[in-house]
Design a protein around this motif. Sequence first.
Motif, short mmCIF file in Angstrom:
data_model
loop_
_atom_site.label_atom_id
_atom_site.label_comp_id
_atom_site.label_asym_id
_atom_site.label_seq_id
_atom_site.Cartn_x
_atom_site.Cartn_y
_atom_site.Cartn_z
N UNK A 2 0.83 -1.23 -0.05
CA UNK A 2 -0.04 0.00 0.09
C UNK A 2 0.87 1.14 -0.12
N UNK A 3 2.16 1.20 0.46
CA UNK A 3 3.01 2.20 0.48
C UNK A 3 2.55 3.30 1.57
N UNK A 4 3.36 4.49 1.54
CA UNK A 4 2.91 5.31 2.53
C UNK A 4 1.76 6.25 2.49
N UNK A 29 4.73 -2.93 21.19
CA UNK A 29 4.30 -2.90 22.61
C UNK A 29 2.63 -2.28 22.61
N UNK A 30 2.07 -1.98 21.62
CA UNK A 30 0.66 -1.46 21.81
C UNK A 30 -0.05 -2.27 20.70
N UNK A 31 -1.32 -2.30 21.05
CA UNK A 31 -2.32 -2.86 19.88
C UNK A 31 -2.42 -2.19 18.63
N UNK A 32 -2.36 -2.76 17.54
CA UNK A 32 -2.63 -2.17 16.26
C UNK A 32 -4.09 -2.15 15.81
N UNK A 33 -4.57 -1.05 15.23
CA UNK A 33 -5.72 -1.11 14.51
C UNK A 33 -5.92 -0.46 13.37
N UNK A 34 -7.14 -0.49 12.68
CA UNK A 34 -7.41 0.38 11.49
C UNK A 34 -7.08 1.90 11.70
N UNK A 35 -7.58 2.19 12.86
CA UNK A 35 -7.47 3.57 13.27
C UNK A 35 -6.13 4.18 13.35
N UNK A 36 -5.20 3.28 13.88
CA UNK A 36 -3.70 3.52 14.24
C UNK A 36 -2.92 3.21 13.24
N UNK A 37 -3.37 2.93 11.77
CA UNK A 37 -2.51 2.36 10.86
C UNK A 37 -1.68 3.07 10.56
N UNK A 38 -1.79 4.49 10.38
CA UNK A 38 -1.10 5.46 9.71
C UNK A 38 0.18 5.85 10.70
N UNK A 39 -0.38 5.80 12.04
CA UNK A 39 0.63 6.05 12.89
C UNK A 39 1.47 4.85 13.05
N UNK A 40 0.80 3.56 12.95
CA UNK A 40 2.01 2.24 12.98
C UNK A 40 3.00 2.59 11.87
N UNK A 41 2.61 3.16 10.64
CA UNK A 41 3.48 3.23 9.41
C UNK A 41 4.54 4.34 9.87
#
Length: 313
Positions: free
Chosen positions: A15-17, A260-272
């Motif tokens: 998906x890229x950035x 160390x924290x749960x990932x979700x669709x809402x935090x996907x951009x932050x994960x990247x």
Amino acid sequence: MQRRNFTLVTEFKLTGLTDIPELQILLFVMIIAVYAITLVGNSGVIALIRLCPQLHTPMYFFLSHLSFLDICYSSSVTPKLLTDLLKEKKLISSAGCFTQFYFYIMFATTECYLLAVMAYDRYVAICSPLLYLVIMSLRKRVYLIAVSYAAGFTNALIHTVAASRLSFCGPNTINHFCCEGPPLFALSCSDVSLNELLMFVCAGFNLISVMVTILFSYTCILATILKISSSKSRQKTFSTCSSHLIVIIIFFGGFFIMYGRPSSRQTHNLDEVVSLVYIVVTPMLNPIIYSLRNTEVRNAFRKFLERSVFQHM
């Protein structure tokens, strides 16, 4: 019995950035600048250590390997990321994906163990200064480096072999800018419980081994420093390991934020964003930290420049 038809996936789409062309160009310029600094900075550290006799000590022997790993770690992902920013379709073959997956894990794991080795090196230097060069002999240093690389090689091999046994027969879009474990496993039509178990067990073992070594080393270092009566001597002693401590905080701080924290669709951009900083930016910081905070490196660099200018006059 009804036969189920499916087609095995031979390539993946990243998906890229971002999909915004203007933002892709901006990110390309920023990332290629950071990558260039990473290559030049870490290569410069390696060259400086090799060329300056005053830096031929165990501490800088390990630092040169850290710089080499930073180049390799960043290069396992960044070149592909840069080319994808210039492409509309961000495709990667299955073989290419597993290759990136392998080297990403290998260099990250090796760097974890090397940081633990460097903590042990500081422990010996501060707690047993008279025996430092005896304990940290060339043979001992080579052995510790070999153990670090062996840990990285083994950990990466386990995960890559386990991942290569999975079947991918559905969607082929990896929700990330690189081939990382969880986003890759999410696409598999096979049971990934073994892969998840291996990641939990291996990551837990590696992290505990590394953190115990680091915490033990710095607990002993702190106890030794507190016994020093002169505040100036305490500050001077602590300064010999402050750069390494900052590198550890940045490296493992990024690791814990990312995993160390749960990932979700809402935090996907932050994960990247966190992954991007961890993979691309962190390898650039290490030579800067050691150059700005280390008097020996600054002095060696100044003497090297003076000698080079004098030779060309």
